[in-house]
Design a protein around this motif. Structure first.
Motif, PDB file in Angstrom:
ATOM      1  N   GLU A 296      16.317  -1.480  68.366  1.00  0.00           N
ATOM      2  CA  GLU A 296      17.295  -0.620  67.712  1.00  0.00           C
ATOM      3  C   GLU A 296      18.147  -1.410  66.734  1.00  0.00           C
ATOM      4  OE1 GLU A 296      19.439   1.274  70.827  1.00  0.00           O
ATOM      5  OE2 GLU A 296      17.789   2.601  71.405  1.00  0.00           O
ATOM      6  N   ASN A 297      18.498  -2.638  67.142  1.00  0.00           N
ATOM      7  CA  ASN A 297      19.275  -3.495  66.229  1.00  0.00           C
ATOM      8  C   ASN A 297      18.497  -3.790  64.956  1.00  0.00           C
ATOM      9  OD1 ASN A 297      21.584  -3.671  67.818  1.00  0.00           O
ATOM     10  ND2 ASN A 297      20.804  -5.468  68.947  1.00  0.00           N
ATOM     11  N   GLU A 298      17.188  -4.027  65.176  1.00  0.00           N
ATOM     12  CA  GLU A 298      16.371  -4.296  63.995  1.00  0.00           C
ATOM     13  C   GLU A 298      16.301  -3.053  63.090  1.00  0.00           C
ATOM     14  OE1 GLU A 298      12.603  -5.640  65.425  1.00  0.00           O
ATOM     15  OE2 GLU A 298      13.354  -7.636  66.017  1.00  0.00           O
ATOM     16  N   GLU A 299      16.128  -1.916  63.802  1.00  0.00           N
ATOM     17  CA  GLU A 299      16.099  -0.682  63.001  1.00  0.00           C
ATOM     18  C   GLU A 299      17.438  -0.476  62.286  1.00  0.00           C
ATOM     19  OE1 GLU A 299      15.138   2.436  65.644  1.00  0.00           O
ATOM     20  OE2 GLU A 299      13.019   1.815  65.879  1.00  0.00           O
ATOM     21  N   MET A 300      18.526  -0.780  63.082  1.00  0.00           N
ATOM     22  CA  MET A 300      19.850  -0.601  62.482  1.00  0.00           C
ATOM     23  C   MET A 300      20.049  -1.561  61.318  1.00  0.00           C
ATOM     24  SD  MET A 300      23.555  -0.967  64.276  1.00  0.00           S
ATOM     25  CE  MET A 300      23.300  -2.695  64.458  1.00  0.00           C
ATOM     26  N   LEU A 301      19.588  -2.780  61.487  1.00  0.00           N
ATOM     27  CA  LEU A 301      19.706  -3.747  60.393  1.00  0.00           C
ATOM     28  C   LEU A 301      18.908  -3.262  59.170  1.00  0.00           C
ATOM     29  CD1 LEU A 301      19.488  -7.117  62.379  1.00  0.00           C
ATOM     30  CD2 LEU A 301      21.516  -6.151  61.250  1.00  0.00           C
ATOM     31  N   GLY A 302      17.700  -2.710  59.514  1.00  0.00           N
ATOM     32  CA  GLY A 302      16.895  -2.188  58.399  1.00  0.00           C
ATOM     33  C   GLY A 302      17.623  -1.061  57.675  1.00  0.00           C
ATOM     34  N   LYS A 303      18.198  -0.214  58.521  1.00  0.00           N
ATOM     35  CA  LYS A 303      18.949   0.875  57.919  1.00  0.00           C
ATOM     36  C   LYS A 303      20.139   0.358  57.143  1.00  0.00           C
ATOM     37  CE  LYS A 303      17.585   4.375  61.264  1.00  0.00           C
ATOM     38  NZ  LYS A 303      18.030   5.298  62.309  1.00  0.00           N
ATOM     39  N   ILE A 304      20.808  -0.681  57.696  1.00  0.00           N
ATOM     40  CA  ILE A 304      21.965  -1.262  56.991  1.00  0.00           C
ATOM     41  C   ILE A 304      21.520  -1.824  55.650  1.00  0.00           C
ATOM     42  CG2 ILE A 304      23.655  -3.116  57.045  1.00  0.00           C
ATOM     43  CD1 ILE A 304      23.823  -2.640  60.080  1.00  0.00           C
ATOM     44  N   GLU A 305      20.352  -2.451  55.683  1.00  0.00           N
ATOM     45  CA  GLU A 305      19.841  -2.980  54.416  1.00  0.00           C
ATOM     46  C   GLU A 305      19.570  -1.846  53.431  1.00  0.00           C
ATOM     47  OE1 GLU A 305      19.545  -6.033  53.375  1.00  0.00           O
ATOM     48  OE2 GLU A 305      20.323  -6.911  55.260  1.00  0.00           O
ATOM     49  N   LEU A 306      19.010  -0.802  54.066  1.00  0.00           N
ATOM     50  CA  LEU A 306      18.741   0.329  53.212  1.00  0.00           C
ATOM     51  C   LEU A 306      20.048   0.937  52.671  1.00  0.00           C
ATOM     52  CD1 LEU A 306      15.879   2.117  55.175  1.00  0.00           C
ATOM     53  CD2 LEU A 306      15.685   0.895  52.988  1.00  0.00           C
ATOM     54  N   GLU A 307      20.986   0.921  53.634  1.00  0.00           N
ATOM     55  CA  GLU A 307      22.259   1.481  53.223  1.00  0.00           C
ATOM     56  C   GLU A 307      22.925   0.600  52.177  1.00  0.00           C
ATOM     57  OE1 GLU A 307      23.601   4.373  53.824  1.00  0.00           O
ATOM     58  OE2 GLU A 307      21.948   4.961  55.179  1.00  0.00           O
ATOM     59  N   LYS A 308      22.749  -0.688  52.324  1.00  0.00           N
ATOM     60  CA  LYS A 308      23.329  -1.592  51.310  1.00  0.00           C
ATOM     61  C   LYS A 308      22.672  -1.357  49.954  1.00  0.00           C
ATOM     62  CE  LYS A 308      24.799  -5.335  54.321  1.00  0.00           C
ATOM     63  NZ  LYS A 308      24.584  -6.733  54.690  1.00  0.00           N
ATOM     64  N   LYS A 309      21.322  -1.162  50.045  1.00  0.00           N
ATOM     65  CA  LYS A 309      20.611  -0.911  48.783  1.00  0.00           C
ATOM     66  C   LYS A 309      21.057   0.422  48.166  1.00  0.00           C
ATOM     67  CE  LYS A 309      16.467  -3.555  49.956  1.00  0.00           C
ATOM     68  NZ  LYS A 309      15.013  -3.488  50.189  1.00  0.00           N
ATOM     69  N   ASN A 310      21.416   1.289  49.166  1.00  0.00           N
ATOM     70  CA  ASN A 310      21.881   2.591  48.681  1.00  0.00           C
ATOM     71  C   ASN A 310      23.422   2.619  48.605  1.00  0.00           C
ATOM     72  OD1 ASN A 310      19.242   3.655  48.504  1.00  0.00           O
ATOM     73  ND2 ASN A 310      19.279   4.123  50.724  1.00  0.00           N
ATOM     74  N   ALA A 311      23.990   1.423  48.449  1.00  0.00           N
ATOM     75  CA  ALA A 311      25.443   1.322  48.423  1.00  0.00           C
ATOM     76  C   ALA A 311      26.057   2.074  47.264  1.00  0.00           C
ATOM     77  CB  ALA A 311      25.853  -0.140  48.381  1.00  0.00           C
ATOM     78  N   GLU A 312      25.179   2.177  46.325  1.00  0.00           N
ATOM     79  CA  GLU A 312      25.679   2.866  45.178  1.00  0.00           C
ATOM     80  C   GLU A 312      25.810   4.345  45.430  1.00  0.00           C
ATOM     81  OE1 GLU A 312      21.267   2.426  44.827  1.00  0.00           O
ATOM     82  OE2 GLU A 312      22.910   1.098  45.266  1.00  0.00           O
ATOM     83  N   PHE A 313      25.153   4.685  46.643  1.00  0.00           N
ATOM     84  CA  PHE A 313      25.335   6.097  46.977  1.00  0.00           C
ATOM     85  C   PHE A 313      26.756   6.312  47.435  1.00  0.00           C
ATOM     86  CE2 PHE A 313      20.729   5.488  47.573  1.00  0.00           C
ATOM     87  CZ  PHE A 313      20.268   6.386  46.662  1.00  0.00           C
ATOM     88  N   THR A 314      26.930   7.322  47.863  1.00  0.00           N
ATOM     89  CA  THR A 314      28.286   7.740  48.114  1.00  0.00           C
ATOM     90  C   THR A 314      28.909   6.949  49.249  1.00  0.00           C
ATOM     91  OG1 THR A 314      27.546   9.414  49.650  1.00  0.00           O
ATOM     92  CG2 THR A 314      27.724  10.107  47.342  1.00  0.00           C
ATOM     93  N   ALA A 315      30.153   6.679  49.094  1.00  0.00           N
ATOM     94  CA  ALA A 315      30.887   5.907  50.108  1.00  0.00           C
ATOM     95  C   ALA A 315      31.031   6.683  51.414  1.00  0.00           C
ATOM     96  CB  ALA A 315      32.269   5.535  49.577  1.00  0.00           C
ATOM     97  N   LEU A 316      31.063   7.985  51.249  1.00  0.00           N
ATOM     98  CA  LEU A 316      31.205   8.794  52.454  1.00  0.00           C
ATOM     99  C   LEU A 316      29.989   8.709  53.331  1.00  0.00           C
ATOM    100  CD1 LEU A 316      32.905  10.814  54.053  1.00  0.00           C
ATOM    101  CD2 LEU A 316      31.925  12.674  52.651  1.00  0.00           C
ATOM    102  N   GLU A 317      28.816   8.759  52.648  1.00  0.00           N
ATOM    103  CA  GLU A 317      27.572   8.653  53.421  1.00  0.00           C
ATOM    104  C   GLU A 317      27.480   7.285  54.087  1.00  0.00           C
ATOM    105  OE1 GLU A 317      22.776   9.288  52.815  1.00  0.00           O
ATOM    106  OE2 GLU A 317      24.135   9.398  51.099  1.00  0.00           O
ATOM    107  N   ALA A 318      27.910   6.249  53.361  1.00  0.00           N
ATOM    108  CA  ALA A 318      27.879   4.898  53.924  1.00  0.00           C
ATOM    109  C   ALA A 318      28.823   4.750  55.107  1.00  0.00           C
ATOM    110  CB  ALA A 318      28.227   3.886  52.844  1.00  0.00           C
ATOM    111  N   GLU A 319      29.983   5.398  54.903  1.00  0.00           N
ATOM    112  CA  GLU A 319      30.954   5.307  55.997  1.00  0.00           C
ATOM    113  C   GLU A 319      30.460   6.035  57.218  1.00  0.00           C
ATOM    114  OE1 GLU A 319      33.520   3.421  55.936  1.00  0.00           O
ATOM    115  OE2 GLU A 319      34.387   3.980  57.860  1.00  0.00           O
ATOM    116  N   ASN A 320      29.857   7.179  56.999  1.00  0.00           N
ATOM    117  CA  ASN A 320      29.311   7.948  58.136  1.00  0.00           C
ATOM    118  C   ASN A 320      28.212   7.173  58.862  1.00  0.00           C
ATOM    119  OD1 ASN A 320      31.095  10.105  57.681  1.00  0.00           O
ATOM    120  ND2 ASN A 320      29.672  11.150  56.277  1.00  0.00           N
ATOM    121  N   GLU A 321      27.378   6.574  58.030  1.00  0.00           N
ATOM    122  CA  GLU A 321      26.286   5.800  58.646  1.00  0.00           C
ATOM    123  C   GLU A 321      26.837   4.626  59.481  1.00  0.00           C
ATOM    124  OE1 GLU A 321      23.135   6.338  58.816  1.00  0.00           O
ATOM    125  OE2 GLU A 321      23.162   8.172  57.621  1.00  0.00           O
TER     126      GLU A 321
END
Length: 395
Positions: A296-321
């Motif tokens: 799960e941590n690996e998945e979460m890290l992957g998601k975090i990476e994805l989220e970082k890559k998608n950092a340009e997306f909305t801050a709200l979505e990042a915060e929720n994630e």
């Protein structure tokens, strides 16, 4: 002038004008018989016998005393004055000497007789006939100290009493009295011998009685010792039996303790195995949970990476994630903490829910063994054991 050679044992005295001019043994003399006189005396010892049969004892009994006197001339000057030892051509010297010595013997015997009469008169006939040696010593001592013997120039060499014999009638009376005394002594000896035999018989009987008493005492002592030995053997048997029973009881107790120890050890081993199995299952579940968490941590890290890559997306979505991830992490930490604080007894209870009754009984006996010092009394009846074993056997 004449010449004369005398014998070696002749004591020769040559006298002129009344004076002895020469003297010695066995002289050879050349002399003038008109002016010279010669005296020849013997130098050898003579034996004179005597026998006095008219001697009376103190109890008026006549006895005959016989003996022999040995004497010799020691003082020739005195002897020549008391006896005629003058040498004469026509008379043989031996004859002259024999005549004078016979006269000397007679005089000595007279002195001895006086002594014998005096000594015999002091004692009775029974005493005097046994005193020959004593009388001889008395006569010899008296003659030695007698002045008349000294005046004769004679020395007494020895006195021997050959016998002191009573008269025939007296001797017969003495023999009869002695015979009676001997017979009496014989009777006394027989009486004493009989008394001694009787005394000896009494002593023998006493010894026999004493021996029987001692034998009885020994037998009694033997019986007492045998009784003591029997009692001792009986005590020994009882002690050995008691000791044997104690040893058997001790062996039984050791066997029971060994059996109980073996059962306890078996139960402990089974409990240890169960603990190890439970611990192993817990470790396996913990590893599985940790693997899941890591995934799960690996998945979460992957998601975090994805989220970082998608950092340009909305801050709200990042915060929720992020919030979602934090919530998941918190849930996982709660699960881990739950596993870390998990109650072993509860786990065991859960495990025992799936355990067979035999194993539960073994664990129960193990718990009893662990808390044996706290148990006061524990009664396990044969019926209960039979019920348990029967139930186990049926299953």
């Amino acid at each position: 002038m004449k010449f004369m050679k005398f014998k070696p044992n002749d004591y020769v005295m040559v006298i002129k004008n009344g004076t002895v001019v020469r003297e010695g043994l066995g002289l050879s003399v050349l002399y003038n018989d008109l002016t010279t006189n010669i005296m020849v005396a013997p130098s050898t010892a003579f034996d004179g016998a005597f026998a006095f049969d008219d001697v009376v004892t103190g109890d008026y009994q006549g006895v005959c005393v016989q003996g022999v006197t040995t004497y010799m001339i020691t003082d020739y000057d005195k002897a020549s004055k008391m006896f005629d030892f003058a040498y004469q051509d026509k008379v043989p010297t031996e004859q002259k000497i024999a005549e004078q010595m016979a006269l000397l013997e007679k005089r000595i015997n007279n002195i001895i007789k006086a002594i014998v009469i005096r000594e015999v008169s002091k004692r009775d006939v029974r005493t005097i006939i046994r005193l020959a040696d004593e009388m001889a010593r008395t006569i010899e001592e008296t003659l030695t100290n007698d002045e008349s013997i000294a005046k004769l120039g004679v020395s007494v060499v020895a006195i021997n009493i050959l016998g002191i014999n009573p008269k025939t009638e007296t001797r017969k009376a003495l023999e009869a009295a002695a015979r009676e005394q001997i017979l009496k002594e014989q009777d006394d000896a027989i009486y004493k011998r009989r008394n001694a035999a009787i005394e000896q018989e009494r002593v023998i009987k006493e010894n026999e009685i004493n021996t029987e008493i001692k034998v009885a005492e020994k037998e009694k002592e033997k019986e007492e010792k045998e009784q003591e030995m029997k009692q001792y053997v009986l005590r020994c048997d009882l002690d050995m039996k008691k000791e044997r029973e104690e040893k058997e009881q001790e062996m039984r107790m050791k066997a029971l303790r060994s059996e109980l120890a073996m059962n306890t050890e078996k139960q402990e081993k089974e409990f240890a195995l169960k603990e190890m199995a439970a611990a192993k299952r817990l470790r396996i579940e913990a590893k599985e949970m940790q693997g899941k968490i890591e995934l799960e941590n690996e998945e979460m890290l992957g998601k975090i990476e994805l989220e970082k890559k998608n950092a340009e997306f909305t801050a709200l979505e990042a915060e929720n994630e992020r919030i979602k991830a934090d919530q998941q992490a918190y849930a996982l930490r709660a699960v881990v903490e739950a596993y870390n604080n998990l109650n072993v007894a509860l786990v065991e209870a859960c495990a025992m829910a799936q355990t067979d009754p035999g194993t539960l009984m073994a664990m129960g006996f193990m718990n009893l063994g662990e808390n044996a010092d706290k148990i006061g009394t524990l009664n396990i009846t044969p019926d209960l054991l039979q019920t348990i074993t029967t139930g186990l056997a049926q299953k």
